[in-house]
Motif scaffolding. Structure first.
Motif, mmCIF file in Angstrom:
data_model
loop_
_atom_site.group_PDB
_atom_site.id
_atom_site.type_symbol
_atom_site.label_atom_id
_atom_site.label_comp_id
_atom_site.label_asym_id
_atom_site.label_seq_id
_atom_site.Cartn_x
_atom_site.Cartn_y
_atom_site.Cartn_z
ATOM 1 N N LEU A 226 0.824 -1.202 0.000
ATOM 2 C CA LEU A 226 0.000 0.000 0.000
ATOM 3 C C LEU A 226 0.862 1.257 0.000
ATOM 4 C CD1 LEU A 226 -2.740 -1.059 2.592
ATOM 5 C CD2 LEU A 226 -2.755 -1.304 0.099
ATOM 6 N N ARG A 227 0.449 2.217 -0.810
ATOM 7 C CA ARG A 227 1.122 3.512 -0.819
ATOM 8 C C ARG A 227 0.797 4.257 0.482
ATOM 9 N NH1 ARG A 227 -1.624 4.982 -6.482
ATOM 10 N NH2 ARG A 227 -3.304 4.025 -5.276
ATOM 11 N N PRO A 228 1.713 5.077 0.979
ATOM 12 C CA PRO A 228 1.442 5.835 2.205
ATOM 13 C C PRO A 228 0.284 6.823 2.002
ATOM 14 C CG PRO A 228 3.796 5.834 1.682
ATOM 15 C CD PRO A 228 3.092 5.271 0.487
ATOM 16 N N VAL A 229 -0.527 6.964 3.027
ATOM 17 C CA VAL A 229 -1.593 7.962 3.040
ATOM 18 C C VAL A 229 -1.249 8.998 4.113
ATOM 19 C CG1 VAL A 229 -4.033 8.420 3.502
ATOM 20 C CG2 VAL A 229 -3.367 6.379 2.230
ATOM 21 N N ILE A 230 -1.134 10.255 3.692
ATOM 22 C CA ILE A 230 -0.777 11.341 4.607
ATOM 23 C C ILE A 230 -2.064 12.001 5.096
ATOM 24 C CG2 ILE A 230 0.647 13.377 4.936
ATOM 25 C CD1 ILE A 230 2.115 10.779 4.017
ATOM 26 N N VAL A 231 -2.271 11.971 6.419
ATOM 27 C CA VAL A 231 -3.480 12.525 7.030
ATOM 28 C C VAL A 231 -3.102 13.683 7.951
ATOM 29 C CG1 VAL A 231 -5.532 12.047 8.424
ATOM 30 C CG2 VAL A 231 -4.562 10.249 6.969
ATOM 31 N N PRO A 232 -3.486 14.921 7.618
ATOM 32 C CA PRO A 232 -3.243 16.032 8.539
ATOM 33 C C PRO A 232 -4.027 15.817 9.834
ATOM 34 C CG PRO A 232 -3.793 16.837 6.337
ATOM 35 C CD PRO A 232 -4.092 15.370 6.351
ATOM 36 N N VAL A 233 -3.431 16.100 10.958
ATOM 37 C CA VAL A 233 -4.126 15.927 12.238
ATOM 38 C C VAL A 233 -5.367 16.813 12.304
ATOM 39 C CG1 VAL A 233 -2.857 17.699 13.506
ATOM 40 C CG2 VAL A 233 -3.733 15.698 14.731
ATOM 41 N N GLN A 234 -5.368 17.904 11.518
ATOM 42 C CA GLN A 234 -6.530 18.797 11.488
ATOM 43 C C GLN A 234 -7.783 18.110 10.972
ATOM 44 O OE1 GLN A 234 -5.939 22.443 9.371
ATOM 45 N NE2 GLN A 234 -4.419 23.255 10.792
ATOM 46 N N VAL A 235 -7.609 17.042 10.194
ATOM 47 C CA VAL A 235 -8.774 16.325 9.679
ATOM 48 C C VAL A 235 -9.654 15.873 10.841
ATOM 49 C CG1 VAL A 235 -9.520 14.179 8.559
ATOM 50 C CG2 VAL A 235 -7.734 15.576 7.510
ATOM 51 N N MET A 236 -9.044 15.284 11.854
ATOM 52 C CA MET A 236 -9.802 14.774 12.994
ATOM 53 C C MET A 236 -10.306 15.889 13.896
ATOM 54 S SD MET A 236 -7.728 12.342 11.686
ATOM 55 C CE MET A 236 -6.108 12.420 12.452
ATOM 56 N N THR A 237 -9.442 16.861 14.191
ATOM 57 C CA THR A 237 -9.834 17.921 15.132
ATOM 58 C C THR A 237 -10.925 18.812 14.551
ATOM 59 O OG1 THR A 237 -7.991 19.283 14.338
ATOM 60 C CG2 THR A 237 -7.590 17.910 16.280
ATOM 61 N N LEU A 238 -10.762 19.220 13.283
ATOM 62 C CA LEU A 238 -11.764 20.078 12.657
ATOM 63 C C LEU A 238 -13.085 19.336 12.461
ATOM 64 C CD1 LEU A 238 -9.678 21.989 9.943
ATOM 65 C CD2 LEU A 238 -10.609 22.901 12.076
ATOM 66 N N PHE A 239 -13.003 18.066 12.058
ATOM 67 C CA PHE A 239 -14.224 17.312 11.813
ATOM 68 C C PHE A 239 -15.040 17.155 13.096
ATOM 69 C CE2 PHE A 239 -16.535 13.244 11.489
ATOM 70 C CZ PHE A 239 -17.369 13.563 10.428
ATOM 71 N N GLN A 240 -14.379 16.847 14.190
ATOM 72 C CA GLN A 240 -15.114 16.671 15.450
ATOM 73 C C GLN A 240 -15.716 17.982 15.930
ATOM 74 O OE1 GLN A 240 -13.652 13.655 18.397
ATOM 75 N NE2 GLN A 240 -11.764 13.789 17.186
ATOM 76 N N ALA A 241 -15.008 19.083 15.662
ATOM 77 C CA ALA A 241 -15.555 20.388 16.039
ATOM 78 C C ALA A 241 -16.792 20.715 15.203
ATOM 79 C CB ALA A 241 -14.484 21.465 15.857
ATOM 80 N N ILE A 242 -16.722 20.424 13.899
ATOM 81 C CA ILE A 242 -17.857 20.693 13.014
ATOM 82 C C ILE A 242 -19.047 19.793 13.371
ATOM 83 C CG2 ILE A 242 -18.647 20.531 10.611
ATOM 84 C CD1 ILE A 242 -15.765 21.247 9.776
ATOM 85 N N ALA A 243 -18.755 18.557 13.762
ATOM 86 C CA ALA A 243 -19.812 17.583 14.058
ATOM 87 C C ALA A 243 -20.359 17.701 15.477
ATOM 88 C CB ALA A 243 -19.272 16.172 13.831
ATOM 89 N N GLN A 244 -19.816 18.622 16.249
ATOM 90 C CA GLN A 244 -20.151 18.666 17.688
ATOM 91 C C GLN A 244 -21.648 18.854 17.945
ATOM 92 O OE1 GLN A 244 -18.440 21.880 20.143
ATOM 93 N NE2 GLN A 244 -17.690 20.250 21.491
ATOM 94 N N SER A 245 -22.298 19.725 17.179
ATOM 95 C CA SER A 245 -23.727 19.957 17.409
ATOM 96 C C SER A 245 -24.530 18.686 17.152
ATOM 97 C CB SER A 245 -24.227 21.083 16.503
ATOM 98 O OG SER A 245 -24.027 20.768 15.136
ATOM 99 N N ASN A 246 -24.162 17.921 16.117
ATOM 100 C CA ASN A 246 -24.829 16.645 15.866
ATOM 101 C C ASN A 246 -24.514 15.630 16.961
ATOM 102 O OD1 ASN A 246 -26.265 17.231 13.574
ATOM 103 N ND2 ASN A 246 -24.804 16.320 12.141
ATOM 104 N N THR A 247 -23.267 15.643 17.422
ATOM 105 C CA THR A 247 -22.857 14.702 18.464
ATOM 106 C C THR A 247 -23.685 14.905 19.727
ATOM 107 O OG1 THR A 247 -20.598 14.645 17.565
ATOM 108 C CG2 THR A 247 -20.906 13.873 19.817
ATOM 109 N N PHE A 248 -23.946 16.163 20.096
ATOM 110 C CA PHE A 248 -24.764 16.455 21.272
ATOM 111 C C PHE A 248 -26.189 15.918 21.112
ATOM 112 C CE2 PHE A 248 -21.984 20.370 22.344
ATOM 113 C CZ PHE A 248 -21.128 19.558 23.073
ATOM 114 N N LYS A 249 -26.636 15.833 19.853
ATOM 115 C CA LYS A 249 -27.992 15.339 19.578
ATOM 116 C C LYS A 249 -27.996 13.824 19.327
ATOM 117 C CE LYS A 249 -29.045 19.681 17.183
ATOM 118 N NZ LYS A 249 -29.353 20.292 15.852
ATOM 119 N N ASN A 250 -26.850 13.204 19.488
ATOM 120 C CA ASN A 250 -26.713 11.767 19.258
ATOM 121 C C ASN A 250 -26.974 11.406 17.791
ATOM 122 O OD1 ASN A 250 -26.118 9.130 20.037
ATOM 123 N ND2 ASN A 250 -28.254 8.642 20.511
ATOM 124 N N ILE A 251 -26.441 12.236 16.885
ATOM 125 C CA ILE A 251 -26.597 12.021 15.442
ATOM 126 C C ILE A 251 -25.213 11.885 14.807
ATOM 127 C CG2 ILE A 251 -27.399 13.026 13.269
ATOM 128 C CD1 ILE A 251 -29.563 14.473 14.838
#
Length: 400
Positions: A226-251
């Motif tokens: 497999l070729r290396p996949v480069i993942v910026p750490v911001q992918v996880m941090t920004l995504f969880q921040a954006i999804a936070q309102s849904n997370t509070f609603k259990n969505i």
């Protein structure tokens, strides 16, 4: 990938035409599954969409000079759309403009593929000529060394028979020992062993042929590497921040990970959140065309997807496994990132290439359903590299 059985004669597997045939045979291993509509695959994938991403990757390989990889992807595209897709029972339902775009791509890549074919044949011919020349040179050196050692053995044998154990050299000792110029590295001179342990050294080392330098008789485009996949750490941090309102609603919230191929590394540069409908344990995208249009404009390759588990740990559910399967069928390196805010976990997974991918691809059940767990169907992706300083661009289509 089909490996050609090795033969006793190296030349048979190094012939340029044989090596080229391996590429062609491997490229023909692409099918248009009659169970899958040609325009829509599960969660974002379509055969025609996949074809465009094949061409994007092939173009990058071509520009970087990776001719084998480029040739394989061009051939896969041609095999799929010149032959296999036409046999699909729903081929007639494909829109005229989609077919026209595909035909234009075929006209563009056909002469390029032929040009690459000639370049590969020239490269393979050069490879075998260079290898055979080096092999002959080493064989001549080996023969010459063996003759020298044989002559040395004969001379040593005669000397031993006459009562001598070796060649005697007379060394004149200087009268004034203080004038001897000792070398600076005298401390590194190894001690002289006692006479009884002194071995006769012939001085002629037998040359060795480095077999690793011969041209490979197996095509290197291996889906198990497999070729290396480069993942910026911001992918996880920004995504969880954006999804936070849904997370509070259990969505659940989901997004698509896109990027580019550069120097045989897949780099995530964009995260797209499509319009979607989420529940506590699932998330379905809508208006997929918006994603495709954005990718076309920015020349982006789909590298994977990301979603949250608001109340559960980070793992791939049965629905997640089926969601990820088409991603990985198109690109073996495709990843699925699962964020679990409640348990402060993040997992980056792939279907096990040797078992899970095939098992899920052949599973026809829908919704949540049990799967065997031994052997495992998914595993952590060890071809991923997290980059702390890399950035990612976010597009939230839910707001449009």
């Amino acid at each position: 990938m089909t490996h050609i059985k090795s033969k006793d004669t190296i030349l048979d597997t190094l012939e340029p035409q044989v090596r080229l045939k391996q590429l062609i045979d491997y490229s023909n291993q692409v099918e248009a599954d009659p169970r899958v509509p040609p325009i829509r695959l599960i969660y974002l994938y379509r055969y025609y969409r996949s074809g465009q991403e094949m061409i994007r990757m092939a173009n990058v390989y071509y520009k970087e000079g990776s001719l084998e990889n480029a040739y394989v992807l061009y051939l896969k595209f041609m095999t799929l759309f010149l032959e296999k897709i036409r046999k699909h029972p729903q081929f007639s339902s494909v829109a005229v403009n989609v077919k026209a775009k595909n035909q234009a791509t075929l006209r563009e890549i056909l002469p390029r593929a032929e040009k690459i074919k000639q370049q590969l044949l020239e490269q393979y011919t050069s490879d075998i000529q260079q290898y055979l020349a080096e092999k002959k040179k080493l064989e001549n050196e080996l023969k010459r060394t063996e003759e020298q050692n044989k002559l040395f053995d004969q001379r040593t044998s005669k000397s031993t028979a006459s009562g001598l154990s070796g060649t005697i050299s007379i060394v004149k000792v200087p009268e004034n020992l203080d004038n001897i110029a000792y070398p600076e590295s005298i401390s590194h001179i190894p001690p002289v062993p006692p006479p009884s342990t002194v071995a006769v050294h012939k001085g002629f080392e037998v040359p060795k042929i480095d077999r690793t330098k011969k041209p490979s008789n197996i095509f290197r485009y291996d889906t198990n590497i497999l070729r290396p996949v480069i993942v910026p750490v911001q992918v996880m941090t920004l995504f969880q921040a954006i999804a936070q309102s849904n997370t509070f609603k259990n969505i659940e919230t989901c997004g698509v990970l896109c990027g580019k191929l550069e120097k045989n590394e897949l780099i995530i540069t964009h995260m797209i959140l499509p319009k979607q409908k989420g529940t506590s344990d699932s998330c379905c995208t809508t208006n997929e065309e918006e994603i495709f249009e954005y990718q076309d404009v920015h020349n982006l390759i789909t590298i994977g997807w990301i979603h949250t588990h608001p109340t559960q740990t980070a793992f791939l559910s049965s629905v997640d496994l089926h969601t990820h399967c088409p991603y990985q069928l198109l690109m073996p390196e495709a990843i699925a990132i699962v964020c679990s805010p409640k348990y402060n976990e993040t997992g980056i997974f792939i279907l096990t290439p040797d078992y899970g991918l095939k098992f899920i691809a052949n599973c026809n059940q829908d919704g949540f359903h049990p799967h065997p767990t031994d052997p495992p169907l998914f595993t952590e992706a060890d071809h991923v590299r997290i980059e702390n300083n890399a950035s990612v661009e976010v597009l939230d289509l839910r707001k449009k």
